[in-house]
Motif scaffolding. Sequence first.
Motif, short mmCIF file in Angstrom:
data_model
loop_
_atom_site.label_atom_id
_atom_site.label_comp_id
_atom_site.label_asym_id
_atom_site.label_seq_id
_atom_site.Cartn_x
_atom_site.Cartn_y
_atom_site.Cartn_z
N LEU A 1 0.90 -1.32 -0.08
CA LEU A 1 -0.06 0.03 0.04
C LEU A 1 0.72 1.33 0.04
N THR A 2 0.57 2.14 -0.81
CA THR A 2 1.48 3.25 -1.17
C THR A 2 0.66 4.40 -0.95
N ASN A 3 1.16 5.47 -0.18
CA ASN A 3 0.44 6.82 0.04
C ASN A 3 0.85 7.68 -1.22
N THR A 4 -0.26 7.71 -2.12
CA THR A 4 0.22 8.66 -3.21
C THR A 4 -0.33 10.16 -3.28
N LEU A 5 -0.66 10.45 -1.99
CA LEU A 5 -1.22 11.83 -1.81
C LEU A 5 -0.28 12.74 -1.75
N GLU A 6 -0.56 13.90 -1.56
CA GLU A 6 0.54 15.19 -1.49
C GLU A 6 0.55 15.26 0.06
N SER A 7 -0.35 14.66 0.97
CA SER A 7 -0.04 14.84 2.33
C SER A 7 -0.11 13.65 3.02
N PRO A 8 0.65 13.68 4.26
CA PRO A 8 0.84 12.42 5.05
C PRO A 8 -0.29 11.87 5.50
N MET A 9 -0.35 10.53 5.72
CA MET A 9 -1.53 10.02 6.59
C MET A 9 -0.93 8.94 7.62
N THR A 10 -2.00 8.61 8.55
CA THR A 10 -1.95 7.59 9.45
C THR A 10 -2.75 6.61 9.33
N VAL A 11 -2.38 5.43 9.14
CA VAL A 11 -3.33 4.09 8.60
C VAL A 11 -3.72 3.64 10.50
N PRO B 1 -1.01 1.86 14.83
CA PRO B 1 -1.00 2.57 13.82
C PRO B 1 0.40 2.73 13.00
N VAL B 2 0.34 2.95 11.43
CA VAL B 2 1.49 3.32 10.79
C VAL B 2 1.39 4.54 10.01
N ASP B 3 2.34 5.52 10.37
CA ASP B 3 2.55 6.67 9.62
C ASP B 3 2.99 6.52 8.12
N LEU B 4 2.60 6.98 7.24
CA LEU B 4 2.91 7.08 5.95
C LEU B 4 3.20 8.59 5.37
N ALA B 5 4.26 8.83 5.01
CA ALA B 5 4.47 10.07 4.53
C ALA B 5 4.29 10.14 2.96
#
Length: 718
Positions: A524-534, A561-565
Amino acid sequence: MPDPNFRMAAFRRMPAEAGIAKAGLAQAVKINPALVGAVAKDPGMARRDSDAMIAVRDIVAAPPPPVKGVDIGNAVRTDAVRMVDPQLWLRLRRTFPGFRRGVKREALTVPVAPADPIDDRMVFEGATDGSRWHLPRYRLAQQVVSGVDQYKLFVEDSPQGWLLRAQLSKARPPEIPAATPTTELTHHLAVSLVYQVTMGGGATAQKDLPFQEITFDEASGETEAVLRFASIGERDQAVSAITTAASGAGLKTVLAAEVGVPGEKDDQGVQLYRQSSRFATCFAEPNPLYVNPELNRAFFAGAVRAATGPALTPTQVKWKDRFHTYWQDVAEPHVFYILPDAFRLTRGDRPPFDPMCAVRVAPGATSADDARLTLEFAASTFIDAARLEAARAVLAAQLPAELRDNGGGARVRFELLYGGKASFWLSLPGATGAGVGLSERPGAQVDLRGVLYHSETLTLPAFKAVFDAMMGGSVSLMRGEVRVDVGGGAVDRVPFEARFDRMNGGHLDMSAAAVAEGRYEVTLTNTLESPMTVRALDIDLAYGAGPDVVVQGAVSGVTLPVDLAPGASMRVALAASPPPEVAGLLPTPVVDASGLDVKPDPQRIWDKILDTSTPAEYARTISVRAYGPMFDAPSGKPEDRALAIMVQFERGDAVELTPDASEKQATVRMPLSDLVLGAGGSPTYRYRTRVVRRTGQIVDPTPHEDSFDILVPQLPAG
């Protein structure tokens, strides 16, 4: 065995108990998730999976089909109902993110429309030559039977069930002058049957049934449209409407064409155009549609007319602190029409899932106070699965015994109720009190089936307040609502949520590789412009053969939880046990995005949504001063007094100060981002100085920074 490699995005969806049928899943997940917003595995959110929009003439790919639903309205004549563009989503995908800056007319490769929106009364012109085109007007074809003119409209029984078959002819609209030669414009066609039904309390609603099959016969020049009824009750209700003059029945046609439409003008005042899909909605003649079965014997083939009385009866069920209305279809008692819980800002349906939002700065601002910014955005419907799940059991208790089940009302089906009299009301940050500051935005386009589209032009201070509110950082968030007129003076309200941390649409890009039967390694890849927490992770697999089969997956190999930059990935193990009937089918992974907490990055979002085709800047005036001693000669060199002090601003003017003219003004072009994103105070600017003496020049090796409107420049040593 399924394909060992597949890719799909993460979308919001409802829990398995809420269910979604094949049509709903295929439309919402695989085609355009933001049409429903909360993409759900819910057979109760079913839509016809074979709704048709065919290509006429040489078109290859058709737009997504229209959606079955009910259109609220009070008009009897169908062309009096305000119709919202049913394929608005296509246009939004072409428009966002960012504005597509127009091009000059000669750069277009499609016919040019004289105005936007388009309609079938227009003459479309070639971009560079004298060719002309028109959109045809469709009408119900006629035939002569035993010397009597009859419509080619038939209710028939078939091995697949009861259907309505309509033969349509087409002609050039009479509004186009006969002396103007034109050619038919290549277009897509969608057809639906609309008619008025009575709601409880005497209000009326407009029901919309799309034709699922549309074919064009080159030999006869006629188009055949087939509507397959979902039930005998729906058949009888439709027959009653067509054979009742007061029902306001009609055949709605939607023509989609690729054209150039006029947009903004360039800096020299030259008209620019945008090339995109545009839609013309009209009704085939006769309008309203009324068929006398005594004179049209071929139409009536054994279907019975429905009893009079309300066709939709309302029931209210409380959820949390709010009552929600569910309109029960008398023709199909297990079907309940609903309004969405909210409209939310939405992201695109493909990686990188950019916000469907754009900001454009009007050029030529002479100061920050003079700057004007246009914010354009799309929002989509959000449906609370828990709310539907709670209502299902209550509504199931109202069904006849033969329609109930033993599992808490799984046979109850929900469909979206969409309004012909839906309006958007907005309050910008700063208004206080319930309802205070809300005012109607008549230019907004609202489609309760999925999309709200609006643009707002604001001053810089107002825009900054709005931008902060969309980040969730303002005390008084930008508020709004969609108001739906349900008749009899009653209005239902659907909240509008304008926050970047709470959006519909895609969130995660996902790829998976099969490591064994029913076991996958998922990235799973965070392709957003903003960070997110799963915060929570729920992945299911959907199989789309026959009734949708949704298999719950078991996620392991990760500690939450996992933080994804932005750009970061995480890997998990996924196990699922699909039933034998879907063996060999390609699964569609579905992620519950409600467990993802996005933390908006203002700078990155600004960079994403800013239209860079026009400078996002304003002009700032700086007074540059030099005092007498600044021109004095260095110690021991009285003859080397300064003749001039030159100040060169980055992104601005150069000024020359002399002993006789020691103060001048300079204009500096400042980026608006400094004010939009800044925490306050005056933004800084940069400059270099050069001192001209009798014996030569001394140049600053490095630039200086300052933030004051009055600048006393720093001089280079020497």
